[in-house]
Motif scaffolding. Structure first.
Motif, PDB file in Angstrom:
ATOM      1  N   ASN A 126       8.965  12.074  40.141  1.00 60.33           N
ATOM      2  CA  ASN A 126       9.676  13.264  40.606  1.00 60.33           C
ATOM      3  C   ASN A 126      10.980  13.470  39.831  1.00 60.33           C
ATOM      4  N   VAL A 127      10.911  13.252  38.514  1.00 58.32           N
ATOM      5  CA  VAL A 127      12.057  13.499  37.643  1.00 58.32           C
ATOM      6  C   VAL A 127      11.604  14.418  36.515  1.00 58.32           C
ATOM      7  N   GLU A 128      12.525  14.820  35.680  1.00 56.63           N
ATOM      8  CA  GLU A 128      12.214  15.680  34.546  1.00 56.63           C
ATOM      9  C   GLU A 128      12.405  14.899  33.252  1.00 56.63           C
ATOM     10  N   VAL A 129      11.755  15.351  32.195  1.00 54.45           N
ATOM     11  CA  VAL A 129      11.926  14.705  30.888  1.00 54.45           C
ATOM     12  C   VAL A 129      12.141  15.763  29.821  1.00 54.45           C
ATOM     13  N   GLU A 130      13.008  15.450  28.872  1.00 54.42           N
ATOM     14  CA  GLU A 130      13.311  16.335  27.753  1.00 54.42           C
ATOM     15  C   GLU A 130      13.248  15.520  26.468  1.00 54.42           C
ATOM     16  N   PHE A 131      12.677  16.100  25.412  1.00 55.18           N
ATOM     17  CA  PHE A 131      12.515  15.416  24.131  1.00 55.18           C
ATOM     18  C   PHE A 131      13.491  15.981  23.105  1.00 55.18           C
ATOM     19  N   GLY A 132      14.080  15.089  22.320  1.00 57.78           N
ATOM     20  CA  GLY A 132      14.988  15.504  21.259  1.00 57.78           C
ATOM     21  C   GLY A 132      14.585  14.873  19.937  1.00 57.78           C
ATOM     22  N   LEU A 136       0.026   8.497  13.108  1.00 51.52           N
ATOM     23  CA  LEU A 136       1.431   8.615  13.499  1.00 51.52           C
ATOM     24  C   LEU A 136       1.624   9.806  14.425  1.00 51.52           C
ATOM     25  N   ALA A 137       1.002  10.932  14.086  1.00 48.92           N
ATOM     26  CA  ALA A 137       1.091  12.124  14.938  1.00 48.92           C
ATOM     27  C   ALA A 137       0.471  11.866  16.305  1.00 48.92           C
ATOM     28  N   ALA A 138      -0.639  11.135  16.314  1.00 53.41           N
ATOM     29  CA  ALA A 138      -1.289  10.818  17.590  1.00 53.41           C
ATOM     30  C   ALA A 138      -0.406   9.920  18.449  1.00 53.41           C
ATOM     31  N   MET A 139       0.279   8.977  17.828  1.00 53.75           N
ATOM     32  CA  MET A 139       1.171   8.088  18.575  1.00 53.75           C
ATOM     33  C   MET A 139       2.287   8.878  19.256  1.00 53.75           C
ATOM     34  N   TRP A 140       2.883   9.819  18.540  1.00 53.39           N
ATOM     35  CA  TRP A 140       3.951  10.622  19.128  1.00 53.39           C
ATOM     36  C   TRP A 140       3.402  11.535  20.232  1.00 53.39           C
ATOM     37  N   HIS A 141       2.212  12.103  20.027  1.00 53.49           N
ATOM     38  CA  HIS A 141       1.584  12.938  21.049  1.00 53.49           C
ATOM     39  C   HIS A 141       1.333  12.127  22.329  1.00 53.49           C
ATOM     40  N   LEU A 145       0.809  -1.218   0.000  1.00 53.02           N
ATOM     41  CA  LEU A 145       0.000   0.000   0.000  1.00 53.02           C
ATOM     42  C   LEU A 145       0.843   1.269   0.000  1.00 53.02           C
ATOM     43  N   GLY A 146       2.037   1.181   0.553  1.00 51.64           N
ATOM     44  CA  GLY A 146       2.915   2.341   0.658  1.00 51.64           C
ATOM     45  C   GLY A 146       3.941   2.095   1.733  1.00 51.64           C
ATOM     46  N   THR A 147       4.827   3.052   1.917  1.00 51.09           N
ATOM     47  CA  THR A 147       5.804   2.943   3.004  1.00 51.09           C
ATOM     48  C   THR A 147       5.335   3.811   4.159  1.00 51.09           C
ATOM     49  N   VAL A 148       5.536   3.307   5.353  1.00 48.45           N
ATOM     50  CA  VAL A 148       5.011   3.986   6.531  1.00 48.45           C
ATOM     51  C   VAL A 148       5.785   5.260   6.830  1.00 48.45           C
ATOM     52  N   GLY A 149       5.117   6.176   7.519  1.00 49.38           N
ATOM     53  CA  GLY A 149       5.802   7.341   8.058  1.00 49.38           C
ATOM     54  C   GLY A 149       6.573   6.956   9.303  1.00 49.38           C
ATOM     55  N   VAL A 150       7.615   7.709   9.584  1.00 48.22           N
ATOM     56  CA  VAL A 150       8.494   7.397  10.720  1.00 48.22           C
ATOM     57  C   VAL A 150       8.718   8.654  11.547  1.00 48.22           C
ATOM     58  N   GLU A 151       8.613   8.513  12.870  1.00 48.60           N
ATOM     59  CA  GLU A 151       9.016   9.554  13.818  1.00 48.60           C
ATOM     60  C   GLU A 151      10.083   8.955  14.732  1.00 48.60           C
ATOM     61  N   ARG A 152      11.261   9.602  14.805  1.00 48.87           N
ATOM     62  CA  ARG A 152      12.322   9.131  15.693  1.00 48.87           C
ATOM     63  C   ARG A 152      12.737  10.265  16.624  1.00 48.87           C
ATOM     64  N   HIS A 153      12.721   9.970  17.922  1.00 47.33           N
ATOM     65  CA  HIS A 153      13.024  10.973  18.936  1.00 47.33           C
ATOM     66  C   HIS A 153      13.830  10.344  20.068  1.00 47.33           C
ATOM     67  N   THR A 154      14.476  11.214  20.839  1.00 49.14           N
ATOM     68  CA  THR A 154      15.080  10.789  22.107  1.00 49.14           C
ATOM     69  C   THR A 154      14.210  11.303  23.246  1.00 49.14           C
ATOM     70  N   LEU A 155      14.151  10.519  24.305  1.00 49.57           N
ATOM     71  CA  LEU A 155      13.488  10.923  25.537  1.00 49.57           C
ATOM     72  C   LEU A 155      14.522  10.791  26.642  1.00 49.57           C
ATOM     73  N   THR A 156      14.855  11.898  27.291  1.00 53.21           N
ATOM     74  CA  THR A 156      15.873  11.896  28.339  1.00 53.21           C
ATOM     75  C   THR A 156      15.232  12.254  29.676  1.00 53.21           C
ATOM     76  N   PHE A 157      15.254  11.303  30.595  1.00 54.12           N
ATOM     77  CA  PHE A 157      14.722  11.504  31.935  1.00 54.12           C
ATOM     78  C   PHE A 157      15.882  11.855  32.869  1.00 54.12           C
ATOM     79  N   ALA A 203       2.874   9.418  23.297  1.00 51.04           N
ATOM     80  CA  ALA A 203       4.151   9.062  23.906  1.00 51.04           C
ATOM     81  C   ALA A 203       4.675  10.209  24.769  1.00 51.04           C
ATOM     82  N   GLN A 204       4.537  11.450  24.267  1.00 51.33           N
ATOM     83  CA  GLN A 204       4.976  12.596  25.051  1.00 51.33           C
ATOM     84  C   GLN A 204       4.144  12.755  26.326  1.00 51.33           C
ATOM     85  N   GLU A 205       2.845  12.586  26.189  1.00 49.45           N
ATOM     86  CA  GLU A 205       1.971  12.695  27.363  1.00 49.45           C
ATOM     87  C   GLU A 205       2.341  11.660  28.413  1.00 49.45           C
ATOM     88  N   ALA A 206       2.573  10.431  27.970  1.00 45.62           N
ATOM     89  CA  ALA A 206       2.925   9.364  28.905  1.00 45.62           C
ATOM     90  C   ALA A 206       4.266   9.651  29.582  1.00 45.62           C
TER      91      ALA A 206
END
Length: 421
Positions: A319-325, A300-305, A215-227, A307-310
């Motif tokens: 009681n830690v912090e998180v940063e997205f890259g 795909l956008a909803a999946m990334w959204h 059907l096509g090639t999937v979209g991809v989102e790649r990020h880092t999550l640093t706690f 993931a950030q919420e979680a």
């Protein structure tokens, strides 16, 4: 083994010859560890010479474009071109079918068309240069040059493990990196693009089907999550007083499976690095990579959204912090609906059953489609769902069915181009 002796009658497709030539190529360019056709190496050049020898028997014009892609052109009644493509390059210790099946099956289709006289449209076979990106980390080199998506500033300083730069490796095989974008000219007359490929996954095998229309090639989102939490002594710090960065990251490992299930996509945490990384300390910092894929851009956008919420929720609870890259992303690339229909019809004629599925991995077909060329891919079943490995395999009866189906698809596409023209 000579291709001529294998062909029962001139002008007929001969899938057994393709299987024989795949085995020839395996013997010529592989070893006990697998295929060694890494792009721009001597073994890759040997594979190219193998293909050129086969093409020399046909009434085609063979040339290498400024990006190192090899083209064989059979002139037709019209300049509009049907392109059949693949890649001879492999990953180190790779499988015997990945990429080269596409090229050698296309070669057999080209033989059959040439034997029947001048086709209604021009037919071209292309061996894309460095689809895998195994040596320099930049996949789809040749096809992205042709599609106009090659960014020279990102490539000039790339080096392989031996310190050789990409421009140096290209110059050794007669390619000037600065001229590579001129390959865009090759798609000027393109009317349609077809690519056959092993599935590289388990879907068709699980369904008991030999072939599928992609059907096509999937979209991809790649990020880092640093706690980020706080280092503390592992013996003296009570469990309820800890600010453990790994705990929040670990909760993400389970959550991504729920996110993928809700949306019908896939999510992968492929890397996890902790600091200070010693046995006697609570983890102060934990960095993970997240790869998310889906054929639908909104999902795909909803999946990334989600993931950030979680991640924010788990960080707050611990009681830690998180940063997205940001690492990398590409939009979903759907293939042409008319060609998907034609592909499914060709598969039904060749094997009696068909299935439609997306492609998780990227392929040269994605770059061609991004250039606006009507495109479709066909998958053939992979045993064990394994690729990029010397145990990669497909039943010979399925390989032969894939060549027959590609041949039927080529005919249907030429008729489609004639009607559309």
């Amino acid at each position: 083994m000579s291709g001529t002796t294998l062909n029962p009658r001139a002008g007929e497709i001969n899938p057994a010859r393709t299987v024989s030539e795949l085995k020839e190529l395996r013997a010529l360019t592989g070893n006990a560890q697998g295929a060694q056709r890494v792009a721009f190496t001597d073994t890759w050049l040997t594979a190219r010479d193998f293909l050129k020898d086969k093409l020399a028997e046909l009434p085609v014009r063979v040339r290498t474009d400024p990006a190192g892609n090899l083209w064989a052109t059979l002139e037709g009644e019209r300049d509009t071109a049907l392109i059949i493509g693949g890649h001879l390059d492999s990953v180190p210790n790779g499988g015997w079918l990945d990429g080269c099946l596409n090229v050698l099956a296309g070669l057999e289709v080209l033989r059959r068309i040439a034997a029947q006289g001048k086709p209604p449209v021009t037919v071209r076979l292309v061996d894309w240069a460095d689809e895998e990106g195994a040596r320099f980390g930049r996949s789809l080199f040749g096809s992205s040059a042709a599609s106009g998506h090659l960014k020279l500033e990102e490539l000039r300083h790339l080096r392989d493990k031996d310190g050789i730069t990409l421009p140096e490796a290209l110059a050794r095989v007669g390619v000037d990196l600065e001229r590579a974008p001129q390959a865009r000219e090759e798609l000027r007359t393109a009317g349609a693009y077809l690519e056959l490929h092993i599935e590289q996954g388990p879907v068709l095998e699980e369904l008991g089907l030999p072939l599928g229309a992609v059907l096509g090639t999937v979209g991809v989102e790649r990020h880092t999550l640093t706690f980020r939490g706080q280092a503390a002594h592992s013996g003296s710090t009570p469990m309820h007083r800890r600010r453990d960065a790994l705990l929040a990251a670990a909760r993400m490992a389970q959550e991504i499976y729920s996110i993928a299930a809700r949306h019908g996509g896939v999510c992968t945490i492929g890397s996890c690095v902790t600091r200070p990384g010693i046995v006697t300390s609570v983890v102060e910092e934990c960095s993970i990579t997240l790869d998310q894929r889906h054929l639908d851009a909104d999902r795909l956008a909803a999946m990334w959204h989600e993931a950030q919420e979680a991640a924010r929720r788990f960080a707050q609870e611990g009681n830690v912090e998180v940063e997205f890259g940001y690492l990398w992303s590409i939009e979903p690339i759907p293939f042409h609906p008319d060609l998907i229909d034609a592909c499914e019809a060709a598969i039904l004629e060749a094997s009696g059953t068909a299935h439609r599925l997306p492609s998780g991995p990227l392929h040269d077909a994605a770059e061609v489609a991004r250039a606006g060329v009507p495109t479709v891919m066909m998958f053939v079943q992979s045993l064990y769902g394994i690729s990029h490995n010397r145990i990669e395999d497909t039943l010979e009866v399925h390989l032969e069915a894939s060549v027959r189906a590609l041949d039927r698809l080529a005919d249907k596409t030429m008729r489609w181009l004639t009607r559309e023209g």
